[in-house]
Design an enzyme around this catalytic site. Structure first.
Site, mmCIF file in Angstrom:
data_model
loop_
_atom_site.group_PDB
_atom_site.id
_atom_site.type_symbol
_atom_site.label_atom_id
_atom_site.label_comp_id
_atom_site.label_asym_id
_atom_site.label_seq_id
_atom_site.Cartn_x
_atom_site.Cartn_y
_atom_site.Cartn_z
ATOM 1 N N THR A 98 -18.617 36.834 -31.490
ATOM 2 C CA THR A 98 -19.455 36.283 -30.418
ATOM 3 C C THR A 98 -20.556 35.517 -31.151
ATOM 4 O OG1 THR A 98 -20.931 38.191 -30.352
ATOM 5 C CG2 THR A 98 -19.039 38.263 -28.882
ATOM 6 N N HIS A 99 -21.001 34.432 -30.591
ATOM 7 C CA HIS A 99 -21.996 33.572 -31.269
ATOM 8 C C HIS A 99 -21.511 33.122 -32.644
ATOM 9 C CE1 HIS A 99 -24.923 35.231 -28.298
ATOM 10 N NE2 HIS A 99 -24.248 36.336 -28.515
ATOM 11 N N LYS A 105 -8.368 17.368 -51.552
ATOM 12 C CA LYS A 105 -8.605 17.546 -50.120
ATOM 13 C C LYS A 105 -7.334 17.628 -49.308
ATOM 14 C CE LYS A 105 -12.053 16.626 -47.980
ATOM 15 N NZ LYS A 105 -13.126 17.273 -47.250
ATOM 16 N N LYS A 112 -4.712 3.421 -12.039
ATOM 17 C CA LYS A 112 -3.521 3.653 -12.864
ATOM 18 C C LYS A 112 -3.788 3.704 -14.367
ATOM 19 C CE LYS A 112 -1.616 0.720 -10.058
ATOM 20 N NZ LYS A 112 -2.306 1.147 -8.816
ATOM 21 N N GLN A 148 -6.770 -0.045 -7.347
ATOM 22 C CA GLN A 148 -5.911 -0.520 -8.431
ATOM 23 C C GLN A 148 -6.429 -0.030 -9.791
ATOM 24 O OE1 GLN A 148 -3.871 -4.405 -8.222
ATOM 25 N NE2 GLN A 148 -5.248 -5.034 -9.844
ATOM 26 N N GLU A 179 -8.845 17.874 -35.605
ATOM 27 C CA GLU A 179 -10.079 17.156 -35.240
ATOM 28 C C GLU A 179 -9.831 16.190 -34.088
ATOM 29 O OE1 GLU A 179 -12.401 15.953 -38.984
ATOM 30 O OE2 GLU A 179 -10.439 16.546 -39.714
ATOM 31 N N ASN A 191 0.833 -1.210 0.000
ATOM 32 C CA ASN A 191 0.000 0.000 0.000
ATOM 33 C C ASN A 191 0.866 1.258 0.000
ATOM 34 O OD1 ASN A 191 -1.989 -1.886 0.265
ATOM 35 N ND2 ASN A 191 -2.519 -1.380 2.378
ATOM 36 N N ASN A 213 -7.176 17.635 -45.207
ATOM 37 C CA ASN A 213 -8.047 17.608 -44.023
ATOM 38 C C ASN A 213 -7.270 17.889 -42.730
ATOM 39 O OD1 ASN A 213 -10.301 16.888 -45.588
ATOM 40 N ND2 ASN A 213 -9.727 14.720 -45.508
ATOM 41 N N SER A 234 -7.345 12.841 -48.921
ATOM 42 C CA SER A 234 -8.486 11.956 -49.096
ATOM 43 C C SER A 234 -8.133 10.914 -50.137
ATOM 44 C CB SER A 234 -9.702 12.767 -49.542
ATOM 45 O OG SER A 234 -10.633 11.918 -50.203
HETATM 46 N N1 ARG Z 1 -1.454 -3.718 -7.237
HETATM 47 C C1 ARG Z 1 -1.952 -2.938 -6.137
HETATM 48 C C2 ARG Z 1 -2.533 -1.605 -6.646
HETATM 49 O O1 ARG Z 1 -2.290 -1.283 -7.758
HETATM 50 C C3 ARG Z 1 -0.854 -2.673 -5.172
HETATM 51 C C4 ARG Z 1 -1.299 -2.570 -3.757
HETATM 52 C C5 ARG Z 1 -1.866 -3.814 -3.281
HETATM 53 N N2 ARG Z 1 -2.054 -3.809 -1.878
HETATM 54 C C6 ARG Z 1 -2.825 -4.737 -1.286
HETATM 55 N N3 ARG Z 1 -2.961 -4.678 -0.029
HETATM 56 N N4 ARG Z 1 -3.440 -5.642 -2.006
HETATM 57 O O2 ARG Z 1 -3.230 -0.907 -5.966
#
Ligand code: ARG
Length: 459
Positions: free
Chosen positions: A156-157, A284, A326, A323, A291, A111, A286, A278
């Site tokens: 504007t607009h 063309k 990420k 988790q 975009e 953790n 583009n 194109s």
């Molecule tokens: N892979 C976990 C995460 O991305 C790491 C931490 C996990 N800790 C646990 N007590 N299971 O959050």
């Protein structure tokens, strides 16, 4: 077989589907450098405080460098059954150095590791975002410098409103990006506290030195509450929020480039390097990059909403839900960096079509406000009456199919007899922009002053 990290408690290994839903190594391998950096700092601290021996710490430190080079050389055996980057690195360390590897995890938890690694990673991304924003700001400043007195319609607009300068319009985005810059700077300062040493959640009975690890990893200080240290992800949410706002700004500029590069506007010519053709229509060109930039906000804002939704209502402290943080942040960060680079390239390469800008600036009765202001200044009319007189003149010009400067003085006098020859001086677009000398106004002098100010700020 049961797990090498917690096998003591378990008689059976996980189901294959459990392994698939539980593993994060497929994406959190991206944190390998931060994970190893954090472990090296932790090991050095454990030795400095006498919790492990110097020789064990040395073996750990060197072994971690071996692991690092294996990962960087692309021959590290990542294993899904080892779940995440933290356990993959530690298990490999054990293979490389043997027994001392088992002492590394004293007084810490995954953790702490994930909270620390992720902060280090997001901190780097905040720095990268700031660098990307600054590069884009410089490209806009160059455009503004070159076109400080080129006139174009201000809208504007999306209806012609008053003449402004190209430089002024470019500088509007510099202001927005300047705020984006400060948002990332603020977020970075707030996130710069070290979770390491929370030891899962409650702190530890080992005599660790959290100030030492915090300093070694470039943090300003250790996080002051061990529960908060492992369960907070608002640093990531703040990064995503700043990213979403920035991407929204890019989206607005992108939309303008799409409109401006159309045959109907012809305000800018985008470079071949940032356009596509194109397969069927040979003529063309583009604005695909623009975009895509208009659209990228969707992914970044989506990531932000996803992570808010994950974090909402989670009890303290760590839950596996976290988790899910990420991949969202990785994708948003990648998207933002690519977007900033693409926008910088497009802005650097684009050529404003000065004659088309000026022609458009003059069309659509864009100096009607100048005329009304003149009636106030020269004839002493109340603005409301001047507005009415000008509106009548605009209607007259529209009926005759001409612009305001093409009306004759006699025609104008039928609307208000006080009008004199002098009025024609304020109907030109260059006069119009030059007169907007109020602070922050579009007068070329004002624009140049803002360009100079921002160049100084950026150094
Ligand atoms: N892979 C976990 C995460 O991305 C790491 C931490 C996990 N800790 C646990 N007590 N299971 O959050």
């Amino acid at each position: 077989s049961s797990n090498a990290m917690w096998g003591g408690r378990f008689a059976a290994g996980p189901d294959a589907i459990m392994e698939a839903i539980n593993a994060s190594i497929g994406f959190d391998k991206r944190l390998y450098a931060q994970d190893i950096q954090g472990s090296r700092a932790h090991a050095a601290m454990l030795a400095a405080t006498g919790i492990i021996s110097d020789s064990d710490a040395r073996a750990i430190g060197e072994g971690l460098l071996t692991v690092l080079s294996e990962i960087e050389a692309g021959n590290f055996p990542f294993r899904t059954e080892l779940e995440d980057i933290h356990m993959n690195v530690e298990a490999r360390l054990k293979e490389v150095i043997g027994e001392p590897a088992g002492r590394l995890h004293t007084a810490r938890s995954r953790n702490d590791q994930v909270a620390t690694d992720f902060r280090l990673w997001v901190r780097d991304q905040a720095d990268a975002a700031m660098a990307g924003i600054e590069a884009l700001m410089r490209a806009l400043l160059d455009q503004a410098d070159r076109g400080a007195d080129w006139v174009m319609p201000g809208f504007t607009h999306l209806q012609t409103a008053q003449p402004v300068t190209w430089g002024h319009h470019m500088m509007a985005y510099v202001e927005m990006l300047g705020r984006d810059l400060s948002r990332f700077r603020d977020a970075r300062a707030r996130m710069n506290e070290c979770p390491l040493g929370a030891a899962a959640l409650a702190g530890t009975s080992f005599p660790i030195d959290r100030h030492m690890t915090a300093a070694a990893l470039g943090f300003d200080r250790p996080a002051a509450n061990s529960l908060d240290a492992v369960s907070d992800r608002d640093f990531a949410l703040e990064f995503l929020s700043a990213a979403a706002i920035c991407a929204m700004h890019l989206s607005r500029l992108a939309e303008e480039l799409v409109i401006w590069s159309s045959a109907q506007f012809r305000f800018v010519i985008l470079s071949d390097r940032f356009s596509t053709g194109s397969s069927i229509m040979p003529q063309k060109k583009n604005p695909d990059a623009a975009e895509l930039l208009r659209a990228k906000i969707g992914r970044i804002l989506g990531a932000m909403v996803a992570l808010f939704t994950v974090m909402k209502g989670l009890p303290l402290t760590y839950s596996k839900d976290m988790q899910e943080d990420k991949e969202q942040v990785f994708d948003a960060a990648d998207t933002l960096m690519l977007s900033l680079a693409a926008m910088e390239g497009m802005v650097r390469d684009m050529a404003a079509n000065r004659p088309a800008l000026e022609a458009a600036a003059s069309a659509g009765f864009s100096t009607a406000t100048d005329l009304a202001d003149w009636l106030v200044r020269a004839l002493g009319l109340p603005f409301r009456e001047a507005h009415h007189v000008t509106g009548t003149l605009v209607r007259m010009a529209e009926e005759k199919g001409v612009d305001l400067p093409a009306l004759s003085l006699d025609d104008m006098r039928t609307v208000h007899e006080g009008i004199t020859e002098d009025v024609f001086a304020v109907l030109g677009v260059h006069n119009s922009v030059a007169s907007r000398q109020s602070y922050g106004g579009t007068a070329p002098d004002q624009v140049r002053a803002q360009v100079a100010r921002w160049k100084e700020v950026l150094g």
